[in-house]
Scaffold this motif. Structure first.
Motif, short mmCIF file in Angstrom:
data_model
loop_
_atom_site.label_atom_id
_atom_site.label_comp_id
_atom_site.label_asym_id
_atom_site.label_seq_id
_atom_site.Cartn_x
_atom_site.Cartn_y
_atom_site.Cartn_z
N GLY A 281 0.81 -1.20 0.00
CA GLY A 281 0.00 0.00 0.00
C GLY A 281 0.85 1.26 0.00
N VAL A 282 1.93 1.24 0.77
CA VAL A 282 2.87 2.36 0.79
C VAL A 282 3.53 2.52 -0.57
CG1 VAL A 282 5.06 3.18 1.77
CG2 VAL A 282 3.28 2.26 3.27
N LEU A 283 3.89 1.41 -1.19
CA LEU A 283 4.50 1.46 -2.53
C LEU A 283 3.55 2.11 -3.52
CD1 LEU A 283 6.67 0.63 -4.60
CD2 LEU A 283 5.54 -1.59 -4.76
N LEU A 284 2.27 1.73 -3.48
CA LEU A 284 1.30 2.33 -4.37
C LEU A 284 1.18 3.83 -4.13
CD1 LEU A 284 -1.21 1.81 -6.39
CD2 LEU A 284 -2.55 2.13 -4.31
N ALA A 285 1.07 4.23 -2.85
CA ALA A 285 0.94 5.64 -2.53
C ALA A 285 2.15 6.43 -3.00
CB ALA A 285 0.75 5.81 -1.01
#
Length: 228
Positions: free
Chosen positions: A146-150
């Motif tokens: 999720g952090v990677l996507l953000a």
């Protein structure tokens, strides 16, 4: 919201939520030699719908029950040093800029949404174990993805330098490529034992949270949190 530029005087290289995630995950990993069985029984994510006893590895074993809190607690447990190290390094490397830009409260809520979302997807995928085998799920990978996507959405043109790739790659292309790879690995069953669909679940729930906060979904927040 604080400024995401590391040169800005308010920028922190170890903001509160990132620091908490690093300390809590490392502390629980160090406790595994003494509390491992208890932690895995009660706080790892166990599948729904499994029998109370299964015959596995030549013996009858009791299967722990699924509990609602496991959708959160499994994200703070890791089964190996490499698993822990990769996840924590990724959380720090990518999450620092995001927490500084969004603020600690928003970042914490977002990370937990991704962890819980990944857990929900994993429960669907492993509703009755795999090939009669029942294993728990652990790890912060859903939150990490999720952090990677953000990061890819907020800093799409920032170049990432990866150990296994000799040339820099823009964040947006890396996110797309990594997501496609996880989808392929999940469908093909390659690298069994890794929760590929949970990783994608973390990204999917993260995307929905971001779009909600941006006012891009039919149900809109009272106040938009993001300007981009």
């Amino acid at each position: 919201m604080t400024h995401p530029d590391p040169r800005h005087p308010d920028f922190s290289m170890m903001p509160p939520v990132i620091g908490f995630l690093l300390i809590s995950n490392v502390a629980l990993f160090l406790a595994l030699p003494w509390l491992g069985e208890w932690l895995m029984t009660h706080f790892a994510l166990w599948p729904i719908g499994t029998p109370s006893m299964i015959h596995q590895d030549g013996q009858w074993l009791r299967v722990p029950d699924f509990q609602l809190w496991q959708l959160l607690t499994y994200g703070f447990l890791h089964g190996g040093l490499i698993h822990l190290s990769v996840n924590m390094f990724a959380v720090w490397m990518l999450g620092v800029q995001i927490e500084n830009a969004w603020g600690s409260r928003t970042f914490a809520v977002y990370f937990l949404i991704c962890v819980i979302g990944a857990g929900l997807v994993q429960l669907v995928v492993t509703a009755y174990g795999q090939n009669g085998m029942v294993y728990p799920t652990v790890g912060a990978s859903g939150g990490v993805f999720g952090v990677l996507l953000a990061f890819g959405m907020m800093f799409p043109n920032q170049r990432l330098y990866l150990l296994f790739l000799p040339i820099p790659i823009k964040a947006k292309y890396f996110v797309i490529a990594y997501g496609a790879l996880e989808l392929y690995l999940g469908i093909s069953g390659t690298l069994a034992g890794i929760a590929h669909f949970a990783h994608l679940g973390g990204m999917a729930f993260g995307f929905l949270a971001i779009q909600y906060w941006r006012g891009k979904l039919p149900v809109r927040p009272r106040h938009r949190r993001f300007w981009w």
